[in-house]
Design a protein around this motif. Structure first.
Motif, PDB file in Angstrom:
ATOM      1  N   LEU A   1       0.902  -1.143   0.353  1.00  0.00           N
ATOM      2  CA  LEU A   1      -0.313  -0.537  -0.084  1.00  0.00           C
ATOM      3  C   LEU A   1       1.040   0.874   0.098  1.00  0.00           C
ATOM      4  CD1 LEU A   1      -2.648   1.861   0.180  1.00  0.00           C
ATOM      5  CD2 LEU A   1      -3.103   0.957   2.757  1.00  0.00           C
ATOM      6  N   GLU A   2       0.334   2.169  -1.064  1.00  0.00           N
ATOM      7  CA  GLU A   2       1.844   3.338  -1.223  1.00  0.00           C
ATOM      8  C   GLU A   2       0.268   4.545  -1.289  1.00  0.00           C
ATOM      9  OE1 GLU A   2       3.007   3.756  -4.787  1.00  0.00           O
ATOM     10  OE2 GLU A   2       4.848   2.304  -3.900  1.00  0.00           O
ATOM     11  N   LEU A   3       0.215   5.379  -0.098  1.00  0.00           N
ATOM     12  CA  LEU A   3      -0.451   7.047   0.214  1.00  0.00           C
ATOM     13  C   LEU A   3       0.271   8.036  -0.429  1.00  0.00           C
ATOM     14  CD1 LEU A   3      -1.528   6.098   3.298  1.00  0.00           C
ATOM     15  CD2 LEU A   3      -3.144   5.875   1.174  1.00  0.00           C
ATOM     16  N   GLY A   4      -0.096   9.204  -0.806  1.00  0.00           N
ATOM     17  CA  GLY A   4       0.769  10.217  -1.891  1.00  0.00           C
ATOM     18  C   GLY A   4      -0.307  11.180  -1.226  1.00  0.00           C
ATOM     19  N   LEU A   5       0.885  12.394  -1.665  1.00  0.00           N
ATOM     20  CA  LEU A   5      -0.225  13.564  -1.650  1.00  0.00           C
ATOM     21  C   LEU A   5       0.771  14.382  -1.861  1.00  0.00           C
ATOM     22  CD1 LEU A   5      -2.316  15.876  -0.073  1.00  0.00           C
ATOM     23  CD2 LEU A   5      -0.932  16.105   1.483  1.00  0.00           C
ATOM     24  N   SER A   6       0.122  15.804  -3.194  1.00  0.00           N
ATOM     25  CA  SER A   6       1.189  16.316  -3.840  1.00  0.00           C
ATOM     26  C   SER A   6       0.238  17.577  -4.024  1.00  0.00           C
ATOM     27  CB  SER A   6       1.805  15.901  -5.020  1.00  0.00           C
ATOM     28  OG  SER A   6       0.955  15.259  -5.820  1.00  0.00           O
ATOM     29  N   GLY A   7       1.266  18.726  -4.769  1.00  0.00           N
ATOM     30  CA  GLY A   7       0.361  19.754  -5.406  1.00  0.00           C
ATOM     31  C   GLY A   7       0.838  21.389  -5.751  1.00  0.00           C
ATOM     32  N   ARG A   8       1.087  22.124  -6.479  1.00  0.00           N
ATOM     33  CA  ARG A   8       1.161  22.984  -7.018  1.00  0.00           C
ATOM     34  C   ARG A   8       1.029  23.866  -6.111  1.00  0.00           C
ATOM     35  NH1 ARG A   8      -1.504  24.338 -11.462  1.00  0.00           N
ATOM     36  NH2 ARG A   8      -0.210  23.462 -12.848  1.00  0.00           N
ATOM     37  N   VAL A   9       2.171  24.083  -5.565  1.00  0.00           N
ATOM     38  CA  VAL A   9       1.590  25.054  -3.964  1.00  0.00           C
ATOM     39  C   VAL A   9       1.622  26.317  -4.608  1.00  0.00           C
ATOM     40  CG1 VAL A   9       2.004  23.391  -2.728  1.00  0.00           C
ATOM     41  CG2 VAL A   9       4.109  24.522  -3.668  1.00  0.00           C
ATOM     42  N   ILE A  10       2.793  27.055  -5.435  1.00  0.00           N
ATOM     43  CA  ILE A  10       3.103  28.629  -5.806  1.00  0.00           C
ATOM     44  C   ILE A  10       1.796  28.576  -6.939  1.00  0.00           C
ATOM     45  CG2 ILE A  10       4.308  30.134  -6.558  1.00  0.00           C
ATOM     46  CD1 ILE A  10       6.611  28.933  -5.013  1.00  0.00           C
ATOM     47  N   PRO A  11       1.363  29.411  -6.997  1.00  0.00           N
ATOM     48  CA  PRO A  11       0.204  29.674  -7.863  1.00  0.00           C
ATOM     49  C   PRO A  11       1.030  30.542  -9.308  1.00  0.00           C
ATOM     50  CG  PRO A  11      -0.502  31.360  -6.720  1.00  0.00           C
ATOM     51  CD  PRO A  11       0.914  30.484  -6.251  1.00  0.00           C
TER      52      PRO A  11
END
Length: 344
Positions: free
Chosen positions: A92-102
């Motif tokens: 099981l793999e869990l992930g969280l990511s994002g573009r944090v600077i618009p």
């Protein structure tokens, strides 16, 4: 737009289990908008008051309407991404990511029209800003093992994008049309945040040589029906796709295909909230005859219906794996030669 990333990542490898446990990574990006070609039909009338012949929605050679094209660009954007993943158990793999600077662009450039005789001075345009918004994505992946081999996996992702920060395209102009200075215009957008769910997986059909993939998604639209426009037709949509990866360890070829279905939207003139622009005598302040006031000619009434296909092709080379395989082959060849020499 184009993005040039500089990033890095770190992961923790457990000596006890021999497995990767968690990792974190991020990047900063320099962003450019090398070309933005934006077309509009504008009304260049210099008269005030409602006159029937000045409010036709269809451009023609005799009218004061202009087919206008803005040629804009900007090379000053920045962006930033951050991500984290965790493996509580190996399957099981869990992930969280994002573009944090618009990424914020303020494009500017020239204006082209189809009736050059009406342009009495060079016209330039500048957009206040256009934003590629912040985005967050979280997901989970289940890996089914066949001994030490990953036989197949199933992955689900949920994504949010902050498009509601874009309320309008605000533009300022320098120059003259028909001998008059152009007024600023505001193209109303009133976008909303989008949410999407994506589900997919792959299976290792031939160990280390062939993988097959399939998946689909659903995404809510960023555009409200009343503000629908051809420049950004983002309505409720879904898609299905498939693909494969084939090759040798360290050298792989991938191809993927996806078909996107998009919701059909029907806008009446009464519901329309997008109007033809009048940069010399904007509505509603200059569109009144003293008795009746109007926002102008509805510009987005009609039926919006679309679907499209996407195809992706890539070649992946992992030089660490290729060099390791080459070294292993040399060692095996040397061992065989030594063994044969011993027999002799």
């Amino acid at each position: 737009s184009m993005f040039f990333h500089l990033g890095g990542a770190w992961k923790h490898h457990s000596k006890k289990t021999g497995k990767d446990v968690f990792g974190v990574g991020g990047s900063l990006a320099y962003a450019i908008l090398p070309s933005m070609r934006y077309g509009l039909v504008t009304d260049s009338t210099s008269l005030s008051g409602i006159e029937a012949d000045k409010f036709s929605p269809i451009p023609d050679s005799e009218s004061t309407q202009l087919e206008t094209v803005l040629q804009l660009k900007d090379n000053t954007g920045i962006s930033g991404n951050l991500g984290f993943w965790y493996r509580p158990i190996y399957q099981l793999e869990l992930g969280l990511s994002g573009r944090v600077i618009p990424t914020i662009f303020r494009p500017e450039g020239t204006v082209e029209v189809d009736k050059e005789t009406l342009v009495t001075d060079e016209v330039t345009a500048k957009m206040a800003k256009i934003t590629m918004p912040v985005m967050l994505r979280t997901g989970a992946r289940y890996v089914h093992m066949d001994g030490e081999r990953e036989f197949f996996d199933i992955e689900i992702n949920v994504q949010w994008e902050n498009w509601s920060q874009i309320e309008s395209y605000d533009m300022t102009f320098e120059g003259q049309v028909a001998g008059m200075e152009l007024q600023d215009i505001s193209l109303q957008k009133q976008w909303k945040d989008t949410f999407s769910v994506r589900l997919g997986g792959d299976i290792n059909v031939v160990p280390d040589h062939l993988w097959l993939r399939a998946g689909g998604f659903y995404e809510t639209g960023a555009v409200k029906d009343a503000y629908a426009h051809l420049d950004f037709p983002s309505f409720n949509r879904g898609g299905v796709g498939g693909g494969l990866t084939a090759g040798l360890p360290g050298a792989e070829f991938s191809v993927g295909y996806q078909h996107i279905f998009q919701e059909k939207v029907n806008i009446s003139e009464a519901d329309s909230r997008v109007y033809k622009q009048r940069p010399l005598r904007p509505c509603p302040e200059f569109c009144s005859d003293g008795n009746v006031s109007t926002n102008g000619v509805p510009a987005n009434a009609g039926v919006f219906q679309s679907s499209y296909d996407m195809i992706g092709v890539s070649v992946d080379l992992n030089f660490t794996t290729l060099l390791a395989n080459r070294k292993a082959k040399r060692q095996k060849a040397a061992a065989n030669a030594a063994k044969n020499a011993g027999k002799g």
